[in-house]
Design an enzyme around this catalytic site. Sequence first.
Site, PDB file in Angstrom:
ATOM      1  N   PHE A 164       0.834  -1.209   0.000  1.00 29.54           N
ATOM      2  CA  PHE A 164       0.000   0.000   0.000  1.00 29.54           C
ATOM      3  C   PHE A 164       0.868   1.258   0.000  1.00 29.54           C
ATOM      4  O   PHE A 164       0.571   2.223  -0.689  1.00 29.54           O
ATOM      5  CB  PHE A 164      -0.954  -0.012   1.194  1.00 29.54           C
ATOM      6  CG  PHE A 164      -2.031   1.022   1.098  1.00 29.54           C
ATOM      7  CD1 PHE A 164      -3.165   0.781   0.336  1.00 29.54           C
ATOM      8  CD2 PHE A 164      -1.912   2.243   1.740  1.00 29.54           C
ATOM      9  CE1 PHE A 164      -4.161   1.732   0.233  1.00 29.54           C
ATOM     10  CE2 PHE A 164      -2.908   3.202   1.634  1.00 29.54           C
ATOM     11  CZ  PHE A 164      -4.035   2.948   0.878  1.00 29.54           C
TER      12      PHE A 164
ATOM     13  N   ALA B  13      -1.184  -4.483   4.377  1.00 30.71           N
ATOM     14  CA  ALA B  13      -0.839  -5.213   5.607  1.00 30.71           C
ATOM     15  C   ALA B  13      -1.858  -6.295   5.941  1.00 30.71           C
ATOM     16  O   ALA B  13      -1.497  -7.350   6.462  1.00 30.71           O
ATOM     17  CB  ALA B  13      -0.719  -4.224   6.766  1.00 30.71           C
TER      18      ALA B  13
ATOM     19  N   HIS C 133     -10.458   2.345  10.893  1.00 24.94           N
ATOM     20  CA  HIS C 133      -9.880   1.332  10.007  1.00 24.94           C
ATOM     21  C   HIS C 133      -8.459   0.969  10.442  1.00 24.94           C
ATOM     22  O   HIS C 133      -8.074  -0.205  10.432  1.00 24.94           O
ATOM     23  CB  HIS C 133      -9.884   1.851   8.560  1.00 24.94           C
ATOM     24  CG  HIS C 133      -9.308   0.893   7.571  1.00 24.94           C
ATOM     25  ND1 HIS C 133      -9.969  -0.235   7.164  1.00 24.94           N
ATOM     26  CD2 HIS C 133      -8.125   0.896   6.912  1.00 24.94           C
ATOM     27  CE1 HIS C 133      -9.223  -0.882   6.288  1.00 24.94           C
ATOM     28  NE2 HIS C 133      -8.098  -0.222   6.127  1.00 24.94           N
TER      29      HIS C 133
END
Length: 154
Positions: free
Chosen positions: A14, A45, A84
């Site tokens: 990411f 991840a 998140h």
Amino acid sequence: MSEAPKILIVEGRFYEDISDALFQGAAAVLDEAGMEYERMPVPGAFEVPQAIRFAIRSMEIGSAMNRYAGFIGFGCVIRGETSHYDYVCQESARALMDLVMNYSVALGYGILTVENREQAWARADMTKKNKGGDVAKACLRMMEVKKHLRLVPR
């Protein structure tokens, strides 16, 4: 004849630049140790434990082209405005620990959980905290522990 065991490095991509820096630190340590490794990218991840589990499963059913003596999981999670961050950090760490405990794998845990990019860079940069190198050393040490305890062929 089968290949010599190697380390599988699973990278959450990411934050690609951070992952590349972590990899550079790990590669320097692994190269110095004479260890072979394979680099496998995944989206982030959260997917790191999944890929490691897939590799373990492929070895269990005998379809793995390579046998992995250890695993390294890299990634970076930077806190945002929502919860998140908490879920990704907690669940990726829990899933990796579950793999260690359930399958007795040697694992170097390298998922950075930080507040901002500056903290990530301070940890990933080889000239600073070099967490990639630290994680590779941890994986190598746990491989030695497994060998000492006769969980792998001498």
